[in-house]
Design an enzyme around this catalytic site. Structure first.
Site, PDB file in Angstrom:
ATOM      1  N   GLY A 168       0.865  -1.143   0.089  1.00 19.00           N
ATOM      2  CA  GLY A 168       0.125   0.045  -0.022  1.00 19.00           C
ATOM      3  C   GLY A 168       0.729   1.144   0.111  1.00 19.00           C
ATOM      4  N   ASP A 204       1.890  -2.516  13.001  1.00 21.89           N
ATOM      5  CA  ASP A 204       1.767  -3.460  11.882  1.00 21.89           C
ATOM      6  C   ASP A 204       2.564  -4.742  12.094  1.00 21.89           C
ATOM      7  OD1 ASP A 204       0.188  -4.412   9.824  1.00 21.89           O
ATOM      8  OD2 ASP A 204       1.440  -3.324   8.363  1.00 21.89           O
TER       9      ASP A 204
END
Ligand SMILES: *[C@@H]1O[C@H](CO)[C@@H](O)[C@H](O)[C@H]1NC(C)=O
Ligand SMILES: *[C@@H]1O[C@H](CO)[C@@H](O)[C@H](O)[C@H]1NC(C)=O
Ligand SMILES: *[C@@H]1O[C@H](CO)[C@@H](O)[C@H](O)[C@H]1NC(C)=O
Length: 966
Positions: free
Chosen positions: A646, A760
């Site tokens: 992303g 993350d």
């Protein structure tokens, strides 16, 4: 700069939309859905055919999937009405614990039982499962759904009793279990056990068309109830009508017809001052006919086919000003006909056949104009007064007068059709014949595929189905309430079925094109099934049954129509022109913006050139120009790409010194503001730990944001576990990797200044160096802990599907414990060698469910990576899994800190090494046969690995990837 940039983005996305619409819908990988919810939805999808096309996309909340709405990544509504679904409902549905609205109505292909787990959906307010083919009992657990307002299980194949636990649904407004095969008695409360009499907010008891038996308990009703509809018709109830029903003052419809009720009708029926429909037909009621004087609201009265004492036509009937339909068939009435009966101002239908009414029928020609049908079939009427001229249907068949005065008149024949039935007027369309499967739309007079269904009204206050104004009113209400084009609703050939339900076949036409798209079907169907639609007064309670909609409609919905493409082209062109018009201004603006953007780094560059100064934060982190970065990566050559996500792409590059580096280039659109970027670099430059990937340099130049990291040669942990790198990790190595990564994270949490929450943590953000030491990577999403020391950061939820802390989801407050949760998921990955979500299964839940301490193998045979079975010591596996489960506790407060995790893993590793020294003694090793030990990740295993068909295993990106064979 911002404006100019936004404009470019708008134009770009405009063309991207065009491109996508012409080609196909590319799967979008967005981790917006809470892991367990995603897993549950995938499990549901796997057990159902014909789920919407959008359910092929990766992220249910982010994509989003049709029929799903989310709140902070949690699924809150799931509506798939009339989707022609086939299959069963997976019990995983119980994991959607934030679900408020579940509607699977009108999918007759759904069979099997309603899962018990539905009782876990404690936030559910609407449970709509009508007109499917569910079998088995109503789950007792539905009684747990304290928030439930609508419970609709109508028209399934449910069996068994009505669970008393439904009495705990204290918020229930709508209870519809009609048209099933339910048996047994109606449960009422007794001591601590609940009953239907506890449902003090319920307005609808729809129990009709079942096999319920026993008497209707006196305790069921009380003056505290607010019921408006009691539909108990077509069951096997016996005993008396409880007089307590007359305490329910709010009652509008009471249908007890088609049972075996006996005894006399309670005398206090006329307490029901708001009642509109009373139907007691088809029972064994005895005694005198009820005296309904004062019940002036009654529209519909049916007392037929009982065993009442013979009676003249009661005089109170002639005072019922609102009565539209009066039905008293079957032997009770005798004597003459009161003349005033025909003067009732609202009367439309009078059905008095099979009685002993005699004497003279006196009809005034100026009787009310509403009158449609007067049926005196099989009575003893012997004369009429004046010459008959009726505008309505009069049936005198089977009376003495038909063998005398009126013989051979139309009044003495049984009409073939009692009255005309309404259909929407299509005469203005002329004579058009539509192709097979299509119908003429009353809106456009063109042929198209309508969405077809039946509206079934279970207690209409009228019986006249010829009066068009009533039904044009219904059409109007339908298209306006549903926001459809005017006249796009078609009603045809309405009729009353054997239960006296009014059946209205209805078609909904697309307002343009020949198909309705799937989301439109969903919208219309849910609106009708969830009772949002309110019919005009007099129609009473309804339900909606749909026919399956032809699938072309669904595929049509996927591709853009040519007019949409033209629209996009025109739109894009306009934007391009706008862009040129603004070009001048923008160029000037950009120049200034560029200068401003570089500003934050000016001090740094100065400092660097002087070799000293006030920017110690960036010591050791070099500044590179964009041209340098280009040179190092061979102009961002595709072959040098080692990861993508992303954020952007990661390239392998070589510095002039020969050092190999990973160069992470933010893609346009995901760059941050200059200040944020600077902050991130300052932060990363201060982070030095052997288990963290270090930052070597950065580039902020020509609008580019690039980070340059050390290159880690053996790829990500995720890749190794999947078998894609060819590196096999034995159990001890896995424990070591867990320890390394835990240490890296503990450093971020406790020693970095300021502390950092990773946000993350996942197996593709753990890299393995040439000695298979683990290093935690990717601080792109990192957030500083705020200075106030509250220990959390409130921010928009980000992270990766499967690893996300549920509490973070709920509260949106990020804490260290969110990383601990994700790390626990990574630990389970180390044990199972599978991605956290695979084939609809979520590893945390699977392990929690499988774990059984009493079993020899901790209950984990199914889940354990087969390649490490033979070498795993039971003790260390137990401890390791136990720790992983602690880390993945729902409540953050129950999870250990990263430091505690480090200590635990150290202990496990020591134990492992101790065992090793004692060599492989049979008693400590598991006696499970080893599959392919040291021949790991054969085809079969890697096939089961990370490239699951449902969920592409998506690391945001990896710095290093693919095999760097040594
Ligand atoms: C019916 O009840 C009313 C009052 O409630 C009474 O005046 C009337 O006489 C009763 N009629 C019969 C037939 O019992
Ligand atoms: C009508 O029926 C009633 C009761 O059955 C009877 O008493 C009466 O005589 C009948 N009247 C005529 C005109 O037949
Ligand atoms: C049809 O019903 C409406 C009330 O819904 C009434 O006002 C109208 O007069 C009726 N028309 C006919 C032809 O009976």
């Amino acid at each position: 700069m911002g404006f100019f940039f936004q404009l470019i983005m708008v134009v770009w996305s405009c063309f991207a939309a065009l491109f996508l619409s012409i080609t196909c819908h590319l799967p979008v990988v967005l981790g917006d859905t809470y892991g367990e919810d995603a897993a549950a939805l995938i499990a549901l999808k796997n057990d159902l055919q014909n789920t919407p096309a959008s359910w092929e996309k990766y992220d249910p909340c982010g994509a989003p999937w049709d029929g799903i709405t989310c709140n902070n990544g949690r699924v809150v509504t799931l509506t798939l009405a009339s989707m022609n679904l086939k299959g069963t409902v997976a019990s995983d549905i119980g994991s959607l614990t934030q679900l408020q609205f579940l509607d699977l109505s009108n999918n007759p292909g759904i069979s099997g039982q309603i899962p018990q787990n539905i009782g876990n959906l404690l936030n559910l307010t609407r449970l709509m499962l009508l007109t499917c083919s569910f079998t088995g009992p109503i789950p007792l657990t539905i009684g747990n759904l304290a928030q439930l307002v609508y419970l609709d299980l109508n028209s399934n194949k449910l069996t068994g009793n009505i669970p008393a636990s439904l009495g705990r649904l204290s918020n229930l407004y709508w209870l519809d279990i009609s048209n099933n095969t339910l048996t047994g008695t109606l449960p009422v409360s007794k001591g601590n056990s609940p009953g239907l009499d506890n449902l003090l907010k319920a307005k609808h008891f729809h129990f009709n068309k079942n096999k319920l038996s026993g008497s209707i308990p006196v305790e069921l009703f009380s003056s505290s109830m607010v019921l408006i509809h009691i539909l108990f018709d077509d069951n096997q109830f016996t005993g008396q009508i409880p007089s307590t029903v007359c305490l329910v003052k709010s009652l509008e419809v009471l249908r007890l017809d088609r049972n075996s009720l006996n005894g006399s009708v309670p005398s206090n029926l006329n307490n029901l001052t708001g009642i509109i429909e009373l139907n007691l037909a088809g029972n064994k009621l005895t005694g005198t006919l009820p005296n309904l004087t004062g019940v002036t609201t009654l529209n519909y009265l049916d007392l037929s086919n009982n065993s009442f004492d013979p009676s003249p036509i009661p005089s109170w009937l002639t005072t019922m000003q609102s009565l539209t339909t009066l039905v008293m068939e079957g032997g009770v009435l005798q004597g003459p006909i009161p003349r005033s009966l025909f003067s009732l101002p609202s009367l439309e239908i009078l059905k008095l056949k099979n009685n002993r009414i005699n004497g003279t029928l006196s009809l005034d020609n100026d009787t009310n104009r509403q009158l449609l049908l007067v049926d005196f079939e099989s009575n003893q009427i012997s004369s009429v007064t004046v010459g008959l001229v009726t505008s309505y249907t009069l049936i005198l068949y089977g009376n003495p007068i038909c063998v005398s005065d009126l013989a051979n008149t139309r009044y003495c024949q049984l009409p073939t059709q009692v009255s005309d039935s309404y259909s929407t007027n299509l005469t203005s369309c002329g004579n058009i014949t539509c192709p097979q499967g299509q119908k003429l739309s009353p809106q456009s007079c063109e042929c198209s595929y309508p969405f077809e269904g039946l509206l079934i009204f279970r207690a209409p206050a009228f019986q006249d189905i010829s009066n068009s104004s009533r039904f044009t009113g219904l059409e109007y209400q339908l298209w306006t309430n549903l926001s459809l084009a005017p006249h796009s609703v078609y009603l045809s050939n309405l009729y009353f079925d054997v239960n006296d339900y009014l059946v209205a076949p209805v078609d909904f036409f697309p307002s343009n094109g020949i198909y309705l798209n799937q989301s439109e079907i969903l919208r219309i169907s849910s609106y009708l099934t969830n009772q949002s639609f309110k019919p005009p007064s007099g129609f009473g309670p309804y339900y909606f049954v749909s026919l399956p909609y032809i699938q072309q409609g669904a595929s049509q919905a996927k591709s853009f129509s040519s007019s949409a493409i033209i629209g996009i082209v025109v739109g894009c062109s306009v934007l391009v022109i706008l862009l040129f018009l603004l070009g001048f201004y923008a160029l000037k603006y950009r120049k200034r913006a560029k200068e401003a953007a570089l500003n934050p780094f000016e001090t740094w560059t100065r400092v660097h050139s002087k070799g000293h100064g006030d920017a110690p934060q960036v010591k050791g982190v070099r500044w590179f120009s964009f041209n340098d970065a280009k040179k190092y990566t061979n102009n961002f050559f595709e072959g040098n790409e080692i990861g993508a996500g992303g954020y952007g792409k990661v390239y392998k590059g070589t510095l002039p010194s020969g050092q190999i580096v990973a160069i992470k280039r933010a893609q346009k659109g995901s760059t941050q503001g200059a200040h944020e970027f600077k902050t991130e670099i300052e932060l990363l430059s201060r982070v030095h730990h052997k288990n963290l990937v270090s930052l070597l340099g950065f580039c902020f130049d020509q609008g580019e944001q690039i980070l340059i990291y050390e290159f880690i040669s053996n790829g990500t942990l995720g890749e190794s576990l999947s078998g894609r790198t060819g590196i096999w990790l034995d159990w001890k190595r896995r424990v070591k990797i867990a320890l390394d990564s835990a240490r890296g994270l503990a450093y971020l949490h406790e020693l970095a200044d300021p502390p950092i929450i990773h946000r993350d943590v996942k197996s593709t953000n753990i890299l393995l160096d040439e000695d298979l030491n683990a290093k935690v990577a990717d601080f792109g999403l990192s957030k500083l802990i705020d200075d106030e020391g509250t220990g959390h950061v409130s921010t928009q939820v980000k992270g990766t599907l499967g690893y996300l802390d549920p509490e973070y989801y709920m509260t949106q407050q990020l804490t260290y414990k969110s990383d601990v949760y994700s790390f626990g998921v990574v630990m389970l990955e180390l044990v199972t060698a599978k991605p956290p979500i695979q084939r609809g299964r979520y590893v945390v839940r699977e392990v929690k469910a499988a774990i059984d301490k009493t079993k020899e193998f901790y209950g984990l045979e199914e889940i354990l990576d087969p390649t490490i079975r033979g070498e795993t010591s039971l003790v260390s596996l137990q401890k390791f899994v136990g720790l992983a489960l602690q880390c993945t506790e729902e409540l953050a407060s129950k999870r250990p800190s990263m430091n505690e995790v480090v200590k635990e893993i150290e202990a496990i590793l020591q134990n492992e090494q101790f065992n090793e020294r004692r060599s492989a003694s049979a008693s400590t090793n598991l006696g499970i046969p080893v599959q392919g030990i040291h021949q790991p990740y054969d085809e079969q295993i890697s096939g089961k690995g990370f490239s699951s068909d449902e969920f592409k295993y998506s690391g945001a990106y990896a710095f290093t990837s693919h095999v760097e064979p040594k």
